[in-house]
Enzyme design. Structure first.
Site, short mmCIF file in Angstrom:
data_model
loop_
_atom_site.label_atom_id
_atom_site.label_comp_id
_atom_site.label_asym_id
_atom_site.label_seq_id
_atom_site.Cartn_x
_atom_site.Cartn_y
_atom_site.Cartn_z
N SER A 43 4.02 10.06 7.19
CA SER A 43 2.64 9.57 7.12
C SER A 43 2.03 9.92 5.77
CB SER A 43 1.83 10.12 8.30
OG SER A 43 0.64 9.40 8.49
N ASP A 200 3.53 4.78 12.37
CA ASP A 200 3.42 6.15 11.83
C ASP A 200 4.49 7.08 12.38
OD1 ASP A 200 2.47 8.82 11.25
OD2 ASP A 200 0.48 7.97 10.95
#
Length: 314
Positions: A43, A200
């Site tokens: 991320s 993510d």
């Protein structure tokens, strides 16, 4: 001694904290984060990983946090974006991944708890163009041979953790991989790579630190693990600060799997230095880690708190 960097998930403000923490770590140790032998990013950490692997100094990233360029003007007639206020657009209706929900129903123990929430959340409407532009600003087109870089995303239909950059991984540039790694479910649209949808990587793990043990990466002697969405230090009592207590509980939950991974890495003989935001960092960050308006403030506080942390390490 060879060393690895593990840079975890944390949103816009986790990115600011992480850049500050790396800056003070470099000052305290006299080392350069760009000289790591292995870099694992998830991320927000994937953007930092791609930048370091492309030769961008932490000082350059920090300068842009403390003195950001003016925002691009909004084109005439374009809808007003909520991104600059750290808020997502309204998502679509219905679960984001029925296939993943089916996989979880068949084999629930195979998946981390966040995977169920990610599959159940509606598909986000957030445009990933801004994420791609952010990642592309720092990342080179080609994956380097040195350091070895792994950027972690989750296959949104199978729930598999996918380390881009690993031999046999789907073909993608570092910027494309980082964009996929940053695509928060329910907020951004999933990113399609080679016909598969990705979101993510923090859904699988806050850091994926155990990838340091993969046979396809060089063995390292030590590692620095930064977990911006976890916590260190005490948590306030519920009756005195219910918001802070809830934030601390959530961070403890998110950081739990990473802690288990770090234990495995240490048991394999790798010396690990791990750090996460302390009480002062968490207080200035607040509940919304996606609010870009607070990046400079978070970075300034983290420059002080993380410098003290590395001083204690000496």
């Amino acid at each position: 001694m060879s060393f690895g960097l593990v840079l975890g998930t944390g949103g816009q403000l986790g990115y600011a904290w992480m850049v500050a923490a790396l800056t003070t770590w470099e000052r305290a140790t006299g080392r350069d984060a760009r000289e790591a032998d292995v870099v694992i990013g998830t991320s927000a950490g994937s953007v930092v990983a791609a930048a370091l692997a492309s030769g961008v100094p932490t000082a350059t990233m920090l300068d842009q946090l403390l003195d950001p360029p003016p925002p691009r003007p909004r084109p005439a007639g374009a809808p007003r974006s909520t991104a600059r206020r750290g808020l997502p657009p309204l998502p679509r209706v219905g679960p984001g991944s029925l296939r993943l929900l089916g996989e979880i129903a068949r084999r629930p123990r195979r998946f981390p708890p966040l995977a169920f929430g990610a599959a159940l959340l509606p598909t986000g409407r957030g445009d990933t163009t801004g994420l791609q532009r952010w990642a592309s600003k720092w990342a080179s087109e080609r994956w380097p041979e040195d350091p070895q870089v792994r950027i972690v995303a989750m296959d949104y239909d199978s729930g598999a953790r996918v380390p881009f950059g690993r031999p046999g991984a789907p073909p993608a540039s570092m910027a494309e991989a980082a964009t996929a790694s940053c695509a928060v479910p329910g907020w951004f649209e999933p990113v399609t790579v080679a016909g598969r949808r990705y979101v993510d990587g923090g859904v699988c793990s806050a850091t994926s630190a155990d990838l340091l043990l993969d046979p396809d990466v060089p063995r390292v002697d030590e590692a620095l693990v930064l977990v911006p969405l976890a916590r260190s230090g005490p948590v306030p009592a519920v009756w005195s600060d219910p918001v802070g207590a809830t934030d601390g509980w959530l961070r403890g939950l998110i950081g739990g799997r990473s802690d288990q991974e770090v234990v495995r890495v240490r048991e394999a003989g790798i010396a690990v230095t791990e750090h996460a935001p302390g009480p002062e960092d968490r207080a200035v960050t607040g509940w919304n880690v996606m609010d870009p308006r607070k990046q400079a403030e978070v970075a300034r506080v983290a420059l002080r708190t993380t410098a003290a942390r590395w001083e204690d390490e000496q």
